[in-house]
Design an enzyme around this catalytic site. Structure first.
Site, PDB file in Angstrom:
ATOM      1  N   ASP A 210       0.850  -1.169   0.000  1.00  0.00           N
ATOM      2  CA  ASP A 210       0.000   0.000   0.000  1.00  0.00           C
ATOM      3  C   ASP A 210       0.897   1.234   0.000  1.00  0.00           C
ATOM      4  OD1 ASP A 210      -2.321   1.346  -0.034  1.00  0.00           O
ATOM      5  OD2 ASP A 210      -3.175   0.359   1.726  1.00  0.00           O
TER       6      ASP A 210
ATOM      7  N   ASP B 117      -2.447   8.283  -3.326  1.00  0.00           N
ATOM      8  CA  ASP B 117      -3.657   8.993  -3.771  1.00  0.00           C
ATOM      9  C   ASP B 117      -4.133   9.917  -2.670  1.00  0.00           C
ATOM     10  OD1 ASP B 117      -4.281   6.899  -2.087  1.00  0.00           O
ATOM     11  OD2 ASP B 117      -6.171   6.411  -3.067  1.00  0.00           O
TER      12      ASP B 117
ATOM     13  N   GLN C  93     -10.690   7.533  -7.025  1.00  0.00           N
ATOM     14  CA  GLN C  93     -11.269   8.282  -5.906  1.00  0.00           C
ATOM     15  C   GLN C  93     -12.523   9.029  -6.365  1.00  0.00           C
ATOM     16  OE1 GLN C  93     -10.762   8.071  -2.783  1.00  0.00           O
ATOM     17  NE2 GLN C  93      -8.777   7.033  -2.633  1.00  0.00           N
TER      18      GLN C  93
ATOM     19  N   ASP D 245      -7.730  -7.412  -0.030  1.00  0.00           N
ATOM     20  CA  ASP D 245      -6.841  -7.463   1.137  1.00  0.00           C
ATOM     21  C   ASP D 245      -7.635  -6.958   2.313  1.00  0.00           C
ATOM     22  OD1 ASP D 245      -6.616  -4.554   0.288  1.00  0.00           O
ATOM     23  OD2 ASP D 245      -5.514  -4.552   2.181  1.00  0.00           O
TER      24      ASP D 245
END
Ligand SMILES: [Zn+2]
Length: 363
Positions: A62, A121, A173, A250
């Site tokens: 991540d 992001d 997003q 995940d």
């Protein structure tokens, strides 16, 4: 593929052999946390996270954006988000500043040695107004572009070829604002990524899992795209999103819930389940007939010599001459006395339930 969260390079209380033994083939680590501990230099010296963990499976990392965002959201004195990157204040009176940029995140993911890297992001908060949504979408696109440029630079630097290179993922997003989410997806597609992520918070205002949001998000990318449902979810969430077109998941649930004595079970023997049956049961809204859970700390289990689940073949439930390795009563007792082995035994069971589900979905 289901990847348990191994934020700091460990799925808590389990080692890499445990993970392989319960049929898992990937883990999700966290870039920002690994920069803190053990730090870039040590990971470099150890030759990357796979060598450090002695893990031959798949690693996704991540970007660290979500964690930093959550920290700053809770306490604005800790930092701020700017177009350049995420600014983190260190020390009293904000006198020391560290900037964590999209380029830093990618560079660090090459040090970690991940197979799937995730672009930094700007997470759209669920309560954001249109202006903040626009800002987070535009920044997410701009950062994804910078991340891709850095990614290509690093591929050359590390000598990767088109056939052995890691994959790059960009999260979409825009929360539930359809116009901005669609714009985000179309701009990311123009830049071009290997995998598109379900960015944002897939829950409704009354805290229900928002399947329609996930469905709409899946439809924003081309039919054959690879999609990663970041942070998802329960066995039922996974099955329903798999049939919407998501292939990667995940989640911290199976291990965190194991530590809180919540154990997942199949109500139907997974041996007789296959993808088709699950698809049919999903369409008929009957997944509650497949998945259940129990709280092992409840008094009713204090003298049960049964396995957690008769359908489970995990190291905890495995039977020798009809006797489970660890009975419900024994695990109940281990939790009651606070022995660390309880976390491990419960986590092994929950992770096997998840990996078993993935085996059913693959066949
Ligand atoms: Zn088990």
């Amino acid at each position: 593929m289901f990847l348990p969260d191994a934020t700091l390079g460990v799925a808590r209380s389990l080692d890499s052999l445990d993970l392989a033994n319960v049929g898992l083939n990937g883990v999700m680590v966290n870039t920002y946390h690994l920069i803190q501990k053990p730090g870039e230099e040590i990971i470099k010296k150890l030759g990357g996270i796979k060598k450090m963990m002695n893990w031959s499976g798949f690693v996704s990392s991540d970007s660290g954006g979500f964690q930093l965002f959550s920290l700053i959201q809770k306490n604005p004195n800790l930092g701020k988000i700017t177009d350049e990157g995420i600014v983190i204040y260190n020390g009293p009176k904000k006198q020391r500043k560290i900037i964590f940029t999209p380029e830093d995140s990618i560079r660090m993911q090459f040090v970690i040695g991940s197979d799937v890297m995730i672009c930094l992001d700007d997470f759209t908060p669920p309560e954001a107004n249109e202006k903040r949504i626009e800002e987070s979408v535009l920044r997410t696109i701009a950062w994804a572009k910078r991340a891709k440029t850095e990614f290509e630079k690093q591929l050359k630097k590390h000598g990767f070829t088109e056939t052995n290179r890691p994959l790059l993922l960009a999260p979409i997003q825009g929360h539930d604002n359809e116009k901005w989410r669609a714009y985000c997806a179309s701009e990311l597609k123009k830049i071009g990524f290997d995998i598109y992520g379900l960015g944002g918070w897939p829950f409704t205002k009354d805290d229900q899992f928002d399947y329609s949001f996930c469905q709409k998000n899946a439809e924003l990318t081309d039919k054959n795209s690879l999609r990663f449902a970041l942070g998802v979810g329960s066995p039922e969430n996974i099955v329903r999103l798999f049939f919407m077109g998501y292939q990667f998941f995940d989640c911290v649930l199976p291990t965190r819930d194991a530590r809180h004595q919540r154990l997942y079970i199949f109500k139907i023997n997974p041996k007789i389940l296959d993808r088709k049956t699950l698809e049919k049961m999903t369409a008929e809204n009957r997944l509650d007939e497949v998945f259940g859970h129990l709280y092992i700390g409840k008094g009713q289990f204090d003298s049960s010599n049964e396995a957690i689940s008769d359908f489970c073949d995990c190291p905890t439930c495995q039977k020798t001459a009809g006797t489970p390795q660890v009975s419900k009563a024994y695990l109940h007792h281990l939790f009651k006395i606070g022995d660390g082995s309880a976390f491990r035994l419960a986590s092994l069971h929950n992770l096997r339930t998840y990996s078993r589900l993935m085996e059913v979905l693959r066949h």
